[in-house]
Design a protein around this motif. Structure first.
Motif, PDB file in Angstrom:
ATOM      1  N   PRO A  81       0.771  -1.280  -0.116  1.00 29.91           N
ATOM      2  CA  PRO A  81      -0.007   0.044   0.076  1.00 29.91           C
ATOM      3  C   PRO A  81       0.939   1.527   0.037  1.00 29.91           C
ATOM      4  O   PRO A  81       1.896   1.300   0.601  1.00 29.91           O
ATOM      5  N   GLY A  82       0.389   2.345  -0.937  1.00 27.85           N
ATOM      6  CA  GLY A  82       1.044   3.466  -1.100  1.00 27.85           C
ATOM      7  C   GLY A  82       0.955   4.014  -2.488  1.00 27.85           C
ATOM      8  O   GLY A  82       0.348   3.582  -3.200  1.00 27.85           O
ATOM      9  N   PRO A  83       1.879   5.068  -2.587  1.00 26.55           N
ATOM     10  CA  PRO A  83       1.464   5.619  -3.968  1.00 26.55           C
ATOM     11  C   PRO A  83       1.897   4.859  -5.250  1.00 26.55           C
ATOM     12  O   PRO A  83       1.128   4.991  -6.203  1.00 26.55           O
ATOM     13  N   GLU A  84       2.965   4.068  -5.206  1.00 35.35           N
ATOM     14  CA  GLU A  84       2.936   3.205  -6.539  1.00 35.35           C
ATOM     15  C   GLU A  84       1.936   2.166  -6.709  1.00 35.35           C
ATOM     16  O   GLU A  84       1.733   1.734  -7.580  1.00 35.35           O
ATOM     17  N   ALA A  85       1.424   1.493  -5.518  1.00 33.41           N
ATOM     18  CA  ALA A  85       0.418   0.786  -5.536  1.00 33.41           C
ATOM     19  C   ALA A  85      -0.764   1.424  -6.392  1.00 33.41           C
ATOM     20  O   ALA A  85      -1.561   0.748  -7.028  1.00 33.41           O
ATOM     21  N   GLU A  86      -1.229   2.574  -5.970  1.00 34.65           N
ATOM     22  CA  GLU A  86      -2.230   3.255  -6.344  1.00 34.65           C
ATOM     23  C   GLU A  86      -2.028   3.686  -7.968  1.00 34.65           C
ATOM     24  O   GLU A  86      -2.972   3.246  -8.542  1.00 34.65           O
TER      25      GLU A  86
END
Length: 385
Positions: free
Chosen positions: A53-58
């Protein structure tokens, strides 16, 4: 707006297409042509399964959804023969050996919290999904959203679509830039000067050097990876299958050789086996150590591979950013210069979302993504406003 996109790998080709379709006048510049480097030397992963979870996952979730429509469109534009992208929504299976079950379960649970589908398989379901998998495997999580495509052909298809939309391809090396008033005005290339309103640095592992030539260096480093290819065979691997150790290798900052197991079949019948990571600059002599380590781990995962003949191995350089996040957006030191790099091994999967963020930054087009985490001015990548 006259935009030069430097680097005709998959990120550059995707950016060129998106910019053209939003009305820009685009020149796609590369010193060796379309898909001549990193994008022709990788597996074609479209993964959400390896993202915490985090920006790269989004970014990955958004891009994964965009790839389905984009691949269908690129395939529809090809007359006859095999689909241009060879897109396969095959899903992924991430496995753990005894001792690794708890960590994999915890990781999958955090991913479910951000909407990633992660389904634990019991023994019978795993046997049905991957009948040739090692009986040593003690836990498996199925990720139905993982997919795969043929990266070189897809990059060419993206570039072709951009050209049909009005972009121009220029095979040349960028040697410098002219700027005035704090804004980039022109590129110096081996084919002559190129007047521009904006430049997008999509040079992958070479983005740091290109930034230096343009007067705005960034800390992007090459990370070498090796992949093995077997001779064609009847299909015995039905998903993208990898050991949970792969997630740790992706997020590691260690420069030394690291290997983890990723195994998948291709439409042509070969099996791709990865992966390795090491920071050795642009050393193009990987030797046998990565091959030996990858092969040993792969045969533990799929024992039948021990008796399989290798057709070849190949390697490529991935653009590594020290904080493990892509660098996307306008450089705070030089107006009109934008970066789209630092994806390391995730550039194939993240290309459509990256292109969306680039068009947003360059042209002001709408996006539902938050560009802030990827901006070049953040600490740790050698940029100071």
């Amino acid at each position: 707006m006259r935009v030069a996109v430097i680097g005709a790998g998959i990120v550059g080709a995707a950016c060129a297409l998106d910019l053209v379709e939003h009305g820009a006048e685009v020149v796609l510049v590369d010193r060796v042509g379309v898909a001549g480097e990193t994008s022709s030397r990788c597996e074609g992963n479209l993964l959400v399964s390896d993202k915490a979870p985090g920006p790269e996952a989004e970014l990955a979730i958004h891009s994964n959804a965009r790839w389905r429509a984009l691949a269908e469109r690129l395939d529809a534009g090809r007359a006859g023969g095999r689909p241009a992208t060879e897109f396969e929504a095959k899903g992924g299976v991430v496995v753990a050996f005894p001792g690794g079950e708890q960590a994999l379960r915890r990781f999958a649970e955090t991913q479910r919290g951000i909407g990633i589908q992660a389904e634990e398989l019991d023994a019978s379901a795993l046997l049905a999904a991957e009948p040739h998998l090692s009986p040593e495997v003690s836990l498996a999580i199925h990720y139905p959203e993982d997919a795969q495509l043929q990266p070189s052909n897809t990059t060419q298809s993206l570039a072709d679509a951009a050209v049909r939309g009005g972009a121009r391809l220029l095979e040349a090396e960028v040697t410098g830039a002219r700027a005035s008033g704090g804004r980039i005005r022109a590129l110096e290339t081996t084919a002559g000067p190129l007047e521009v309103d904006a430049v997008v640095n999509c040079a992958g592992p070479w983005a740091g050097e290109l930034g230096r030539r343009l007067g705005a260096p960034i800390d992007i480093r090459p990370r070498r990876g090796v992949i093995l290819v077997t001779t064609p065979m009847p299909q015995r691997v039905f998903h993208k299958v990898y050991d949970a150790d792969y997630v740790g290798a992706v997020g590691s900052g260690d420069a030394a050789l690291q290997t983890s197991t990723v195994v998948e079949s291709t439409p042509g019948g070969t099996v791709l086996i990865g992966s390795s990571r090491e920071r050795v600059g642009f050393d193009d002599r990987p030797g046998v150590d990565p091959v030996r380590a990858i092969a040993a781990k792969a045969t533990r995962l799929f024992p039948f591979l021990e008796d399989t003949m290798l057709l070849r191995s190949y390697f490529g350089f991935r653009p590594y950013a020290p904080d493990h996040l892509p660098v996307i957006g306008e450089d705070p030191r030089l107006a009109g210069l934008f970066h789209a790099t630092g994806h390391e091994g995730a550039g194939i999967g993240l290309a459509p979302a990256t292109a969306e963020l680039v068009s947003h930054a360059v042209l002001g087009t709408p996006t539902s993504l938050d560009p802030a985490p990827f901006r070049p001015g953040r600490p740790g990548i050698g940029v100071a406003a």
